[in-house]
Structure formats: C-alpha cells, structure tokens
Write a protein that holds these residues in place. Structure first.
Motif, PDB file in Angstrom:
ATOM      1  N   SER A  92       1.122  -0.942   0.074  1.00  0.00           N
ATOM      2  CA  SER A  92       0.058  -0.097  -0.423  1.00  0.00           C
ATOM      3  C   SER A  92       0.908   1.704  -0.164  1.00  0.00           C
ATOM      4  O   SER A  92       1.858   1.715   0.754  1.00  0.00           O
ATOM      5  N   GLY A 119      -4.078  -2.603  -1.326  1.00  0.00           N
ATOM      6  CA  GLY A 119      -4.640  -1.773  -1.138  1.00  0.00           C
ATOM      7  C   GLY A 119      -5.962  -1.192  -0.222  1.00  0.00           C
ATOM      8  O   GLY A 119      -6.331  -2.316   0.183  1.00  0.00           O
ATOM      9  N   TYR A 136      -2.897   5.200  -7.850  1.00  0.00           N
ATOM     10  CA  TYR A 136      -2.651   4.937  -6.963  1.00  0.00           C
ATOM     11  C   TYR A 136      -1.611   5.886  -5.975  1.00  0.00           C
ATOM     12  O   TYR A 136      -0.347   5.906  -6.379  1.00  0.00           O
TER      13      TYR A 136
END
Ligand code: BTN
Length: 323
Positions: A92, A119, A136
């Motif tokens: 993440s 994530g 992201y």
C-alpha cells in the motif's frame, strides 16, 4: 513483477509485438516472454495473443514516470514536492509512507505505484488496484499548526482531486460526502487520510488517493459496490503522469491554505461538487441510523442533515442513498 513490467513497457503502445521481437529487445528467451505475459495477465491486464503475430494489449497504457510527473507540475508547487517515488508494486502506498515516517521526514514526499497488493480503503475495506489500471497516490504532509477543522482535510483533498480531473478533461465528477468521488451513483475513487501520531506539535498525515482508470471485468466483479472508471466516464483514459502532476500541483497549493485558514475557503467549492445536496439519505453511524435530507456541508465540513428532530450536524458516518 519488475521483469514483467519491462514487457509491459513494450506492449504499452497498444500495438501488436511478436514474441521474438520482445525477446530480442529484452535479451530473454521466448519462454521467458510467455511467463511474463502470464504474470501481466494474472495482474488483470487484457492481452490478446495472436498466433503467428504476437501480443497486443486490449487498451494502450501509459506507465508512470517520476520525471514526467515532476516536469508536468507547475513551477511554484513543484518546489514544495521534495520527492516523487514511483514503484512497480507495493502492499500500500499509504503504508509505505507511514513506515518511512518512522525513519525520516515524509513532508512533501509523494509515492505512486503501478499496483498495490494490499491497497487500503476506508473502514478497513480493500482498495482494488489492478496493474496500471488506476492512479494510486499517497502524499506525506506536515501541518505546523493543526486547523480547528482538521477533520475536513479529506473534503479539501476531494475538491482538489475533482478539479485536477476536470483540468485533465474529465468533467462531470462529483463528491459524495465525506470522501467518495462519484459519477452518477457509481464510485470512481476515494480518499484515505492516515495520521502519523505525534504527542504534540506539528501533525504529519499521509493523504491517499485512489482513482479507477480502467477496471477489467474480473476486478469489477470483486468490488462490492457500484463502481466506474475514467475510461467509461471520459470515453478515454487521461495521461496518468499528467493527472498525477496536476493533482500534486493542486495539493501543494491548497494544503498550505487549508493549514492556515481551515475548511472555510472550500465550502463553496465543495458545494458545487456535492451530489447529495437535497437528497433523502440514511446516515449509518456506529450504533444508529439517522434518516434525513441533506442540506449541505457546513463551514467545519460537517454534514447538515434535516431530520425529524431538526437540522443535525455530523462529522463522520456512511451515507446510504435511499432513492
Ligand atoms: C476509500 O474510498 O475507501 C479510500 C480509498 C483510498 C485508496 C488509496 S490508493 C492510494 C492509497 N494507498 C492505499 O492503500 N489506499 C490509498
């Protein structure tokens, strides 16, 4: 994954490339090309294999590049972003910056990844991050003084994100309080703010932004709420590097203003994007459900809900759109 991304780098243009050509340009065997194609497919990319001709991505992609993102930023805000990290794969991007903050200062550090294996979404949800299928992005930021309306930071980031999308040609996107980017009733993206806990003094946060660009069918089926992507909403996928550059520029301009003035200056900007205003909803709280009509967002960022007991303010909760 890093090796598979070398193959993706060749296929990215959306043209058909023969296994032999790919093998030659990467100095690998055809069997290795095949393995890497299988890895890319496993990560959710649609790659057509045409016997005798080669491999072709269903949709061309633009890989992330730190230099392109930096070059695309406006000169003023560029100086405020100290570092741009671009990773192939990470659990993440938010977690990466939180970990890094234990050793070094993450203020002005941006981290982007082509895919995330874990994530994170709000309320402990997963955030699906198919390879090269979204943006992201996490940004570390330090507020020297914590604004009284600090809880509204996610709303400010939402406004910056929708405005950055519009500047990149993707209009018609709205905000569903508190932190969802939506098109109609479908979720397009979300924001997750995580705090680096400090006992006193400045507050350091990790601002995580996820935007769907192209969700393949297999990913779409795993998402448990109506979702959409920019390919559908805009008819074309905007340049991810340009989008990242525009978004970082906007955040670098707006976050210091939020730090000194709080949510007030954003109230009108948020209202223009608010998709809930006037809608009858149910607000799901930890131990209660409150029904009412949304009047708007107050100057502290609280949801104003007209209920049977009059107008009530809420700083958190999950909205169910009932009609
Ligand atoms: C939500 O709507 O639930 C918030 C989604 C936030 C996703 C982003 S993607 C970049 C950053 N890293 C994470 O693990 N989560 C955020």
């Amino acid at each position: 994954m890093r090796k598979a991304l070398e193959v993706l780098g060749i296929l990215a243009d959306g043209r058909c490339h023969s296994g032999g050509d790919i093998a030659r340009s990467l100095h690998i065997t055809r069997a290795a090309v095949w393995e890497r194609i299988a890895t890319l497919r496993g990560a959710g990319l649609e790659i057509h294999g045409q016997s005798g001709r080669g491999y072709q991505l269903e949709t061309a992609v633009e890989l992330l590049a730190a230099a392109k993102i930096r070059d695309g930023m406006e000169p003023g805000p560029r100086s405020r972003i100290r570092e741009i990290q671009v990773l192939s794969r990470i659990d993440s991007t938010n977690q990466r910056l939180l970990d890094q903050s234990m050793q070094s200062d993450i203020d002005g550090v941006a981290c982007l990844a082509e895919t995330q294996t874990k994530g994170r979404g709000r309320r402990g949800d997963n955030w699906h991050a198919p390879l090269a299928g979204g943006l992201y992005l996490s940004l570390g930021w330090r507020f020297e003084r914590t604004p009284a309306t600090f809880a509204a930071l996610g709303l400010v980031v939402g406004v910056c994100t929708v405005e950055a999308l519009a500047a990149c040609g993707c209009g018609g996107i709205g905000l569903k309080w508190p932190n969802d980017l939506v098109h109609g009733r479908d979720k397009l993206g979300g924001i997750l703010i995580e705090l680096r806990s400090e006992l006193s003094g400045p507050t350091t946060v990790v601002i995580g932004i996820g935007i769907n660009l192209l969700l393949g069918e297999s990913v779409r089926q795993r998402i448990d709420q109506p979702s959409t992507d920019l390919a559908k909403v805009c008819g074309a996928i905007p340049s991810r590097n340009r989008l990242a550059a525009t978004l970082l520029s906007r955040l670098a301009i707006d976050l210091p203003i939020f730090g000194s003035q709080g949510f007030g200056p954003w109230q009108k900007r948020y209202a223009k994007l608010d998709v809930l205003r006037g809608e009858t909803v149910k607000l799901v709280l930890q131990d209660d459900i409150v029904a009412g009509t949304v009047e708007g967002i107050g100057e502290t960022g609280a949801l104003q809900l007209r209920t049977a007991d009059g107008v009530r303010s809420f700083l958190s909760g999950r909205i169910n759109r009932t009609v």
